[in-house]
Write a protein that holds these residues in place. Structure first.
Motif, short mmCIF file in Angstrom:
data_model
loop_
_atom_site.label_atom_id
_atom_site.label_comp_id
_atom_site.label_asym_id
_atom_site.label_seq_id
_atom_site.Cartn_x
_atom_site.Cartn_y
_atom_site.Cartn_z
N ASP A 168 0.58 -1.12 -0.44
CA ASP A 168 -0.06 0.28 -0.42
C ASP A 168 1.17 0.98 0.03
OD1 ASP A 168 -2.62 -1.44 -0.29
OD2 ASP A 168 -2.57 -1.14 1.74
N LEU A 169 2.40 1.17 -0.18
CA LEU A 169 2.52 2.52 -0.28
C LEU A 169 2.73 3.00 -1.93
CD1 LEU A 169 4.99 3.87 1.23
CD2 LEU A 169 6.59 2.34 0.43
N VAL A 170 2.56 4.57 -1.38
CA VAL A 170 2.53 4.59 -3.11
C VAL A 170 3.26 5.89 -2.94
CG1 VAL A 170 0.08 3.65 -3.91
CG2 VAL A 170 -0.02 5.55 -2.32
N LEU B 108 5.56 9.58 -0.45
CA LEU B 108 5.62 8.67 -0.09
C LEU B 108 4.55 8.07 1.24
CD1 LEU B 108 8.75 6.43 -0.68
CD2 LEU B 108 7.59 7.69 -2.61
N ALA B 109 3.39 7.44 0.75
CA ALA B 109 3.10 7.77 3.01
C ALA B 109 1.93 6.32 1.48
CB ALA B 109 1.65 8.38 2.30
N LEU B 110 0.87 5.81 3.55
CA LEU B 110 -0.18 4.12 2.47
C LEU B 110 -0.46 5.18 1.59
CD1 LEU B 110 0.55 3.53 6.22
CD2 LEU B 110 1.10 2.05 3.96
N ARG B 111 -1.37 4.42 1.59
CA ARG B 111 -2.33 4.62 0.14
C ARG B 111 -3.65 4.92 1.05
NH1 ARG B 111 -2.75 1.35 -4.20
NH2 ARG B 111 -1.86 0.33 -3.39
N GLU B 112 -5.07 5.80 0.80
CA GLU B 112 -5.95 5.82 1.51
C GLU B 112 -6.68 5.13 2.35
OE1 GLU B 112 -9.57 9.50 1.56
OE2 GLU B 112 -7.69 9.05 0.41
N GLY B 113 -6.66 4.65 3.88
CA GLY B 113 -7.54 3.58 4.15
C GLY B 113 -7.18 2.78 4.27
N SER B 114 -5.37 2.30 4.31
CA SER B 114 -4.54 1.38 4.73
C SER B 114 -4.60 1.39 5.73
CB SER B 114 -3.49 1.27 3.68
OG SER B 114 -2.56 0.25 3.97
N THR B 115 -4.71 -0.11 5.92
CA THR B 115 -4.54 -0.42 7.79
C THR B 115 -3.02 -0.92 8.17
OG1 THR B 115 -5.01 -2.70 7.71
CG2 THR B 115 -6.81 -1.10 8.15
N ALA B 116 -2.15 -0.82 6.43
CA ALA B 116 -0.49 -1.31 7.15
C ALA B 116 0.01 -0.72 8.21
CB ALA B 116 -0.25 -1.26 5.26
N THR B 117 1.13 -0.97 7.93
CA THR B 117 2.56 -0.27 9.17
C THR B 117 3.54 0.34 7.71
OG1 THR B 117 1.95 -1.62 10.66
CG2 THR B 117 4.18 -0.28 10.10
N LEU B 118 3.34 2.08 8.17
CA LEU B 118 4.57 2.41 6.78
C LEU B 118 5.55 1.80 6.87
CD1 LEU B 118 4.39 4.99 5.14
CD2 LEU B 118 5.40 6.29 7.14
#
Length: 376
Positions: free
Chosen positions: A308-310, A321-331
């Motif tokens: 989910d990193l985009v 770079l940031a996590l996709r909106e709504g993602s529950t992943a960890t950076l």
């Protein structure tokens, strides 16, 4: 030559093994359905890449600028379609290239352009062939099927230069998100071009060429009856839009921008890189797709995506770079100096930002450097 880890970033990497698989797949599909493939070289803008794509440089090809036409002709291309509506002021340049023995064909969709082609043919003392552009999907340029101007334009060309046939581009295929919708778009593209070819023939005019194509519609097409050639370009490198449309997957994308982590903004959840819009382009073509990839999908230096990193934002020389909106992943933990790859939304736009490809065969070792042309 250096490895990917030894070049200053940002730069453009091309996985030759992936590209070769893409080339073989499209050629097998199109030629297996009984038509010729006319690859669009605007995606790569590179003579060494064109040699890989065409095999024989005298094979049919498509270009989108006269600079491309001139460069590929100098490298041996003799059968080219300039697939952008012709500006009358460019016709002397077209005639000059044709005088060297290159069969360069222009496209047009108006009486004014047809008359300009006739005038330029007279001035050159040799006919300039033209294809009449058809609008098969209300997406861009061309005449709608059934427009009476089609026959009028055809008669002008036939009388004073050369009517080569019709051409269309199924651009609406980029908005078809299921296999059924894509196959329907491919059928519509074919039917529109064939209908116009039949109208010209019914009027007693020649139509030896019926040219259609876009990468998505070509990939999903099941029937090319009445078509003589298929044009496509993005399939050569692929990109996130093609993956989003089902034309292969992420692991078919042969193109990536290698970048370096240069900073962090922890309170915002950002990682900063040295690849902004001058390296990636500002194309956000996945914004209207089922999966929005921002300005690019982030992978490690070996090409494995982080999920989910985009790229969520770009300025001239910075990527955010940031996590996709709504993602529950960890950076992910990516220290300053970490090398990454960015898979682009639109291969053609990203290629045009760079001077060359650093070519690999699937690993980190750079085996060739392929220059990229820029300009018009």
């Amino acid at each position: 030559m250096p490895s990917l880890t030894e070049k200053d970033t940002p730069f453009l990497a091309l996985d030759r093994a992936r590209m070769d698989r893409n080339l073989a797949r499209m050629r097998s599909h199109v030629e297996g359905l009984g038509v010729a493939l006319r690859p669009h070289l605007k995606t790569v803008k590179s003579v060494p890449a064109a040699r890989r794509i065409l095999g024989e440089m005298t094979s049919p090809a498509t270009v989108s600028t006269l600079q491309e036409a001139e460069a590929f002709a100098a490298a041996g291309c003799t059968d080219l379609v300039y697939a952008v509506g012709i500006a009358p002021a460019k016709l002397p340049r077209v005639a000059a290239l044709r005088a060297t023995g290159v069969d360069l064909v222009v496209i047009l969709d108006s009486v004014a352009q047809a008359r300009a082609v006739v005038d330029a043919s007279k001035a050159a003392g040799a006919p300039i062939p033209a294809l009449i552009e058809i609008d098969c999907d209300d997406a861009r340029a061309g005449l709608a099927p059934g427009d009476p101007a089609l026959v009028e334009i055809g008669r002008i060309l036939h009388a004073g230069s050369e009517l080569r046939g019709v051409l269309t581009h199924g651009g609406a295929s980029y908005r078809a998100f299921t296999p059924g919708a894509m196959m329907a778009m491919a059928a519509q593209e074919r039917a529109s071009a064939v209908r116009c070819a039949e109208a010209l023939c019914a009027a007693g005019l020649p139509c030896p060429v019926v040219s259609i194509g876009s990468t998505p519609s070509a990939h999903f097409a099941q029937d090319f009856t009445g078509v003589t050639e298929v044009r496509a370009g993005v399939y050569t490198l692929s990109d996130l839009m093609m993956a989003g449309l089902g034309v292969g997957g992420i692991d078919d994308i042969a193109l990536s921008v290698v970048t370096t982590v240069i900073g962090h903004q922890p309170r915002r959840g950002w990682i900063l890189t040295d690849s902004g819009f001058m390296a990636l382009s500002k194309d956000h073509g996945t914004a209207g797709m089922p999966v929005d990839q921002g300005y690019g999908l982030v992978a490690n230096i070996d090409g494995q995506p982080f999920g989910d990193l985009v790229v969520r934002g770009v300025s001239q020389e910075h990527g955010v770079l940031a996590l996709r909106e709504g993602s529950t992943a960890t950076l992910p933990d990516l220290p300053v100096g970490t090398l990454l790859r960015i898979y682009p939304n639109h291969a053609c736009a990203t290629v045009a930002m760079h001077a060359s490809f650093a070519v690999t065969d699937g690993g980190r070792e750079i085996v060739e450097d392929w220059p990229i042309m820029r300009g018009w």
